[in-house]
Design an enzyme around this catalytic site. Structure first.
Site, PDB file in Angstrom:
ATOM      1  N   GLY A   1       0.795  -1.218   0.000  1.00  0.00           N
ATOM      2  CA  GLY A   1       0.000   0.000   0.000  1.00  0.00           C
ATOM      3  C   GLY A   1       0.827   1.267   0.000  1.00  0.00           C
ATOM      4  O   GLY A   1       0.278   2.371   0.087  1.00  0.00           O
TER       5      GLY A   1
ATOM      6  N   ASP B   1      10.913  -7.327  -0.376  1.00  0.00           N
ATOM      7  CA  ASP B   1      12.007  -6.341  -0.405  1.00  0.00           C
ATOM      8  C   ASP B   1      12.364  -5.945   1.027  1.00  0.00           C
ATOM      9  O   ASP B   1      12.654  -4.787   1.326  1.00  0.00           O
ATOM     10  CB  ASP B   1      11.608  -5.114  -1.226  1.00  0.00           C
TER      11      ASP B   1
END
Length: 382
Positions: A247, A272
């Site tokens: 988001g 990540d």
């Protein structure tokens, strides 16, 4: 090392099914018999009606558990990262190096080889993200460490003896012939931190490039006259695209539009992740720069994003809530899709005979109740 998982809602290639058991022997799934056909001498684990899904595979894991792979590219760092992410459903991962010196890459590759030999749970290879990227799209990567992809770089990348090596490059900074050489040597080539044109990226795809690292982030965007790297990624069904579904990195609207362009199994969820994942840390050093956790973001003093503290179970949850995909699709994006990208589709990422028994028992609220990596339980009661 022989047991059966019973009374669960099992995610198979045909979707969720009831009335099936999953028989595990020596770390692999041996059969999916009817629940009442499990041999009487086999130990049973009652899943109490919960979902049984393939374990998550994360192809981009910079850190976790308070440590960063670049800082200490050794077996103990890999072990700590793996343990931190296993708590959130990751049963397979690639320790990831961001742009650094060749000696660090060589040390990281040697560490992954040693970790696989030592049986560190879940290690499937390494992801080398840079330094062969475009400085104009470097993001948080250190400009001083970015370098051309020359013979010395190719030699350093080719060092892994076991497992998979993913390399993120900017295709416009090299040639299609070099991409072909990389693929021929066994490397999995991904585009990222790239300002390449649609034509340049497409030429790399034709040469064997099969991945896009954190789609939309740090790459040339889809334009009205120049489709850029994003356009090349979405136009090709031959490539897989990583998505950071937190988001923050990419608008959910943008990702929902991307999912309309090609099959969902060509998108893979990635974290990540940085040292804050699975840790109480709220800041850390990244190659001399202080990174802060602020309102769910990891940023430096200038506000540049520096990875995330996302977990794979949260990425799955977000895919359902933010992208509107079904649970089966979200789980596929976290397991079968990355397995296929890594060339491991015949052995990982699915609940099927012959596949690794890397599995998750998950409640309707996405609570991980139990997990196994290669048949060894990681979470839950025996």
């Amino acid at each position: 090392m022989r047991f059966a998982l019973t009374n669960g809602l099992v995610l198979t290639d045909a979707g969720f099914v009831e009335g099936r058991a999953v028989l595990v022997e020596n770390g692999r799934i041996s059969a999916l018999p009817a629940a009442d056909a499990v041999p009487g001498d086999v130990v049973r684990h009652d899943l109490e009606g919960a979902m049984l899904v393939p374990g998550f595979i994360d192809t981009q894991v910079n850190g976790g558990g308070g440590v960063l792979f670049n800082d200490a590219p050794d077996v103990e760092t890999i072990r700590a990262i793996g343990a931190a992410h296993a708590a959130y459903g990751t049963t397979g991962f690639l320790p990831t190096l961001i742009s650094d010196d060749l000696r660090v890459i060589e040390a990281g590759i040697a560490a992954v080889d040693a970790a696989i030999r030592a049986g560190v749970p879940g290690v499937l290879g390494i992801h080398v993200e840079g330094p062969f990227i475009n400085a104009d799209r470097r993001g948080i990567h250190d400009a001083a460490r970015i370098r051309p992809l020359d013979d010395a770089g190719l030699a350093a990348l080719a060092g892994l003896r076991t497992g998979r090596t993913v390399v993120t490059i900017a295709p416009e900074m090299t040639t299609p012939d070099t991409v072909r050489r990389m693929v021929a040597s066994g490397l999995i080539v991904s585009a990222g931190h790239s300002n390449g044109s649609y034509a340049e990226i497409s030429a790399a795809i034709d040469a064997g490039l099969t991945g896009f690292t954190h789609l939309f982030n740090a790459m040339s965007q889809l334009g009205n006259r120049e489709p850029g790297a994003v356009g090349a990624a979405l136009a090709s069904e031959a490539v897989w695209c990583g998505l950071i579904v937190d988001g923050i990195h990419v608008s959910p609207v943008t990702m929902r539009l991307a999912l309309r362009c090609k099959p969902a199994n060509r998108f893979m969820l990635v974290t990540d992740a940085m040292p804050t994942t699975g840790s109480a840390r709220s800041d850390f050093l990244l190659q001399g720069r202080r990174i802060f956790a602020l309102d769910g973001r990891l940023v430096d003093a200038e506000g540049t994003l520096a990875g995330s503290d996302l977990t794979m179970i949260d990425a799955v949850r977000n895919a359902v809530s933010l992208l509107g995909v079904g649970m089966e699709t979200a789980f596929t994006m976290a397991s079968a899709a990355p397995a296929a990208f890594l060339g491991l589709g015949a052995s990982h990422g699915r609940i099927a005979p012959g596949h690794a028994a890397s599995l998750l028992c998950i409640g309707e609220d996405f609570e991980i109740r139990r997990s196994w990596i290669d048949g060894r339980q990681v979470i839950g009661l025996p």
